[in-house]
Write a protein that holds these residues in place. Structure first.
Motif, PDB file in Angstrom:
ATOM      1  N   ARG A 179       0.841  -1.210   0.000  1.00 36.83           N
ATOM      2  CA  ARG A 179       0.000   0.000   0.000  1.00 36.83           C
ATOM      3  C   ARG A 179       0.875   1.260   0.000  1.00 36.83           C
ATOM      4  NH1 ARG A 179      -2.540   2.888   4.411  1.00 36.83           N
ATOM      5  NH2 ARG A 179      -4.428   3.973   3.720  1.00 36.83           N
ATOM      6  N   HIS A 180       1.966   1.218   0.735  1.00 35.23           N
ATOM      7  CA  HIS A 180       2.916   2.338   0.746  1.00 35.23           C
ATOM      8  C   HIS A 180       3.431   2.620  -0.663  1.00 35.23           C
ATOM      9  CE1 HIS A 180       6.506   4.702   1.606  1.00 35.23           C
ATOM     10  NE2 HIS A 180       7.276   3.717   1.139  1.00 35.23           N
ATOM     11  N   LEU A 181       3.687   1.560  -1.428  1.00 36.08           N
ATOM     12  CA  LEU A 181       4.184   1.730  -2.799  1.00 36.08           C
ATOM     13  C   LEU A 181       3.097   2.252  -3.740  1.00 36.08           C
ATOM     14  CD1 LEU A 181       6.330  -1.534  -3.027  1.00 36.08           C
ATOM     15  CD2 LEU A 181       7.186   0.808  -2.850  1.00 36.08           C
ATOM     16  N   THR A 182       1.890   1.692  -3.630  1.00 37.02           N
ATOM     17  CA  THR A 182       0.811   2.139  -4.528  1.00 37.02           C
ATOM     18  C   THR A 182       0.415   3.585  -4.243  1.00 37.02           C
ATOM     19  OG1 THR A 182      -0.948   1.299  -3.068  1.00 37.02           O
ATOM     20  CG2 THR A 182      -0.092  -0.205  -4.753  1.00 37.02           C
ATOM     21  N   GLN A 183       0.504   4.015  -3.007  1.00 36.73           N
ATOM     22  CA  GLN A 183       0.137   5.393  -2.661  1.00 36.73           C
ATOM     23  C   GLN A 183       1.089   6.415  -3.264  1.00 36.73           C
ATOM     24  OE1 GLN A 183      -0.138   5.261   1.650  1.00 36.73           O
ATOM     25  NE2 GLN A 183      -2.368   5.096   1.579  1.00 36.73           N
ATOM     26  N   GLN A 184       2.290   5.955  -3.622  1.00 34.19           N
ATOM     27  CA  GLN A 184       3.241   6.855  -4.281  1.00 34.19           C
ATOM     28  C   GLN A 184       3.139   6.808  -5.800  1.00 34.19           C
ATOM     29  OE1 GLN A 184       7.224   7.313  -2.147  1.00 34.19           O
ATOM     30  NE2 GLN A 184       6.646   5.193  -1.743  1.00 34.19           N
ATOM     31  N   GLY A 185       2.182   6.029  -6.295  1.00 29.85           N
ATOM     32  CA  GLY A 185       1.960   5.977  -7.733  1.00 29.85           C
ATOM     33  C   GLY A 185       2.607   4.803  -8.439  1.00 29.85           C
ATOM     34  N   THR A 213      -5.399  -4.962  -5.191  1.00 26.36           N
ATOM     35  CA  THR A 213      -6.829  -4.897  -5.491  1.00 26.36           C
ATOM     36  C   THR A 213      -7.422  -3.587  -5.009  1.00 26.36           C
ATOM     37  OG1 THR A 213      -6.996  -7.314  -5.297  1.00 26.36           O
ATOM     38  CG2 THR A 213      -9.051  -6.052  -5.166  1.00 26.36           C
ATOM     39  N   GLU A 214      -7.050  -3.176  -3.805  1.00 22.54           N
ATOM     40  CA  GLU A 214      -7.564  -1.913  -3.254  1.00 22.54           C
ATOM     41  C   GLU A 214      -7.156  -0.725  -4.111  1.00 22.54           C
ATOM     42  OE1 GLU A 214      -6.081   0.334   0.505  1.00 22.54           O
ATOM     43  OE2 GLU A 214      -7.528  -1.178   1.203  1.00 22.54           O
ATOM     44  N   ALA A 215      -5.977  -0.816  -4.761  1.00 23.18           N
ATOM     45  CA  ALA A 215      -5.488   0.270  -5.610  1.00 23.18           C
ATOM     46  C   ALA A 215      -5.988   0.148  -7.045  1.00 23.18           C
ATOM     47  CB  ALA A 215      -3.963   0.285  -5.589  1.00 23.18           C
ATOM     48  N   GLY A 216      -6.824  -0.873  -7.313  1.00 20.06           N
ATOM     49  CA  GLY A 216      -7.344  -1.065  -8.661  1.00 20.06           C
ATOM     50  C   GLY A 216      -6.344  -1.674  -9.618  1.00 20.06           C
ATOM     51  N   LEU A 217      -5.364  -2.403  -9.077  1.00 22.89           N
ATOM     52  CA  LEU A 217      -4.322  -3.012  -9.904  1.00 22.89           C
ATOM     53  C   LEU A 217      -4.507  -4.520  -9.963  1.00 22.89           C
ATOM     54  CD1 LEU A 217      -1.271  -1.036  -8.453  1.00 22.89           C
ATOM     55  CD2 LEU A 217      -2.553  -0.528 -10.548  1.00 22.89           C
ATOM     56  N   GLN A 218      -4.030  -5.125 -11.043  1.00 27.13           N
ATOM     57  CA  GLN A 218      -4.136  -6.565 -11.240  1.00 27.13           C
ATOM     58  C   GLN A 218      -2.842  -7.258 -10.827  1.00 27.13           C
ATOM     59  OE1 GLN A 218      -6.795  -8.429 -12.381  1.00 27.13           O
ATOM     60  NE2 GLN A 218      -8.047  -6.571 -12.322  1.00 27.13           N
ATOM     61  N   GLN A 219      -2.978  -8.443 -10.228  1.00 26.92           N
ATOM     62  CA  GLN A 219      -1.810  -9.269  -9.961  1.00 26.92           C
ATOM     63  C   GLN A 219      -1.298  -9.808 -11.290  1.00 26.92           C
ATOM     64  OE1 GLN A 219      -2.435 -12.648  -7.313  1.00 26.92           O
ATOM     65  NE2 GLN A 219      -0.978 -13.832  -8.529  1.00 26.92           N
ATOM     66  N   GLU A 220      -0.014  -9.653 -11.554  1.00 26.14           N
ATOM     67  CA  GLU A 220       0.575 -10.127 -12.813  1.00 26.14           C
ATOM     68  C   GLU A 220       1.567 -11.245 -12.500  1.00 26.14           C
ATOM     69  OE1 GLU A 220       1.879  -7.063 -15.578  1.00 26.14           O
ATOM     70  OE2 GLU A 220       0.970  -5.538 -14.275  1.00 26.14           O
ATOM     71  N   ASP A 221       1.281 -12.433 -12.998  1.00 28.59           N
ATOM     72  CA  ASP A 221       2.138 -13.585 -12.709  1.00 28.59           C
ATOM     73  C   ASP A 221       3.598 -13.384 -13.123  1.00 28.59           C
ATOM     74  OD1 ASP A 221       0.026 -14.863 -11.551  1.00 28.59           O
ATOM     75  OD2 ASP A 221      -0.439 -16.123 -13.292  1.00 28.59           O
ATOM     76  N   PRO A 222       3.894 -12.699 -14.240  1.00 28.68           N
ATOM     77  CA  PRO A 222       5.305 -12.493 -14.608  1.00 28.68           C
ATOM     78  C   PRO A 222       6.075 -11.657 -13.587  1.00 28.68           C
ATOM     79  CG  PRO A 222       3.893 -12.137 -16.506  1.00 28.68           C
ATOM     80  CD  PRO A 222       2.995 -12.233 -15.319  1.00 28.68           C
TER      81      PRO A 222
END
Length: 353
Positions: A179-185, A213-222
């Motif tokens: 979350r700390h990383l996603t909050q910085q963009g 998920t909370e940041a609206g991002l998808q988990q990417e297996d690669p």
């Protein structure tokens, strides 16, 4: 000249048998308070102290608190922050209770016959580190638990089992890190996790996915990678990750050793400091603060985990066997306690753009 009093002399002064002296001084069996008082006063007057070996035989105990650890060939296991902090916590409580620690190592890829440790009176209680969720290990712990022996696992749950466990909240710790990383963009966040046989690896994955998920991002297996918590596995992961750096904004590693190894590996692959992604580690070891740049990391209270696990086992050791085996007893209820974690932010994870 030093004169050492004998048990026979204590018995004569107290007006009781030698067997009664032994039972009083070793806390074995029901004894009248008046008898206890006379024996203790006589022992104190004569300066008599029963030997540790004699106490062990009287109580049918070894006097040892067993600590089971994984055997990792060529690894400096005692210098690893995780093990050294937990062992310090266990050791502090063992010292307070005047019991000895017996270090036992599980064979690589194998399990320990925990029940036999008690049958042979090698240990009186057992604390287990580094257990993996494998069937052989599960059955060995279950046999020990069903026999009513004092034990505790640290940092490892077994699905659908009611074992005694002291753990940290790794779901929340991982969630806070990502979350700390996603909050910085940061949007493309790679994850270097540990083996899935460890429940804390699965917990960290849950927290990672929840934050994305909370940041609206998808988990990417690669962008998912696996190590074994060693610095070398971090270096090895760099070789697989370097070709994908154009798709990676930030990296979350499941412990500091892998994070630091990964940074070293990327440098070895020719990645300049200015091109390094943001980094977050886990454990908040001493190395995190000393790395370049200082590593953001999730602080885990490993020392406290060791203290609480030892307290739990030592408390059970102090209870009568009948109380432990009594149906519905509080002592039979499984312990599962989670301690909070905390994110410590340093320069490695800050968006420099």
């Amino acid at each position: 000249m030093i004169i050492i009093a004998s048990r026979k002399e204590v018995a004569q002064l107290a007006g009781v048998s030698e067997a009664t002296v032994s039972r009083v001084l070793n806390g074995v069996g029901p004894i009248k308070e008046e008898t206890k008082r006379r024996v203790n006063e006589a022992a104190q007057q004569l300066g008599y102290t029963p030997s540790a070996l004699a106490r062990s035989f009287a109580r049918r105990r070894s006097g040892n608190l067993g600590v089971v650890m994984p055997y990792l060939p060529k690894a400096r296991i005692f210098s690893a922050y995780y093990f050294s902090e937990i062992l310090s916590g266990i050791g502090s409580k063992a010292l307070e209770s005047k019991v000895d620690l017996l270090m036992l190592f599980r064979e690589p890829g194998g399990s320990m016959d925990y029940l036999n440790l008690f049958r042979t009176q090698k240990v009186d209680g057992c604390i287990i580190l580094g257990a993996r969720e494998e069937e052989e290990e599960r059955l060995a712990i279950k046999a020990m638990a069903e026999a009513g022996h004092p034990y505790c696992l640290i940092n490892q749950r077994f699905e659908n089992e009611s074992f005694h466990v002291i753990d940290a909240d790794h779901v929340e710790g991982s969630y806070q890190a990502v979350r700390h990383l996603t909050q910085q963009g940061f949007k493309r966040i790679a994850f270097l996790n540990g083996p899935p046989e460890y429940s804390n690896s699965r917990d960290r994955m849950e927290g990672y996915v929840r934050a994305l998920t909370e940041a609206g991002l998808q988990q990417e297996d690669p962008l998912l990678f696996e190590g074994n918590f060693s610095r070398k596995s971090g270096i090895a992961a760099a070789e697989h990750m370097v070709s994908k750096l154009d798709r990676i904004d930030a990296i979350f590693a499941a412990n500091d050793r892998m994070a630091i190894g990964l940074q070293q590996g990327l440098r070895m692959c020719g990645v300049a400091e200015s091109d390094m992604p943001a980094f977050v580690g886990y454990d908040d070891s001493e190395a995190a603060e000393l790395s370049t740049p200082p590593l953001t990391s999730v602080r885990v209270p490993f020392y406290e985990l060791g203290c609480l696990a030892a307290e739990h086992v030592l408390h059970r050791l102090g209870q009568p066997e009948a109380a432990i085996k009594e149906e519905g007893s509080q002592l039979q209820k499984p312990l599962h306690r989670q301690l909070p974690t905390r994110l410590v932010i340093r320069a490695s994870s800050l968006n420099r753009k």
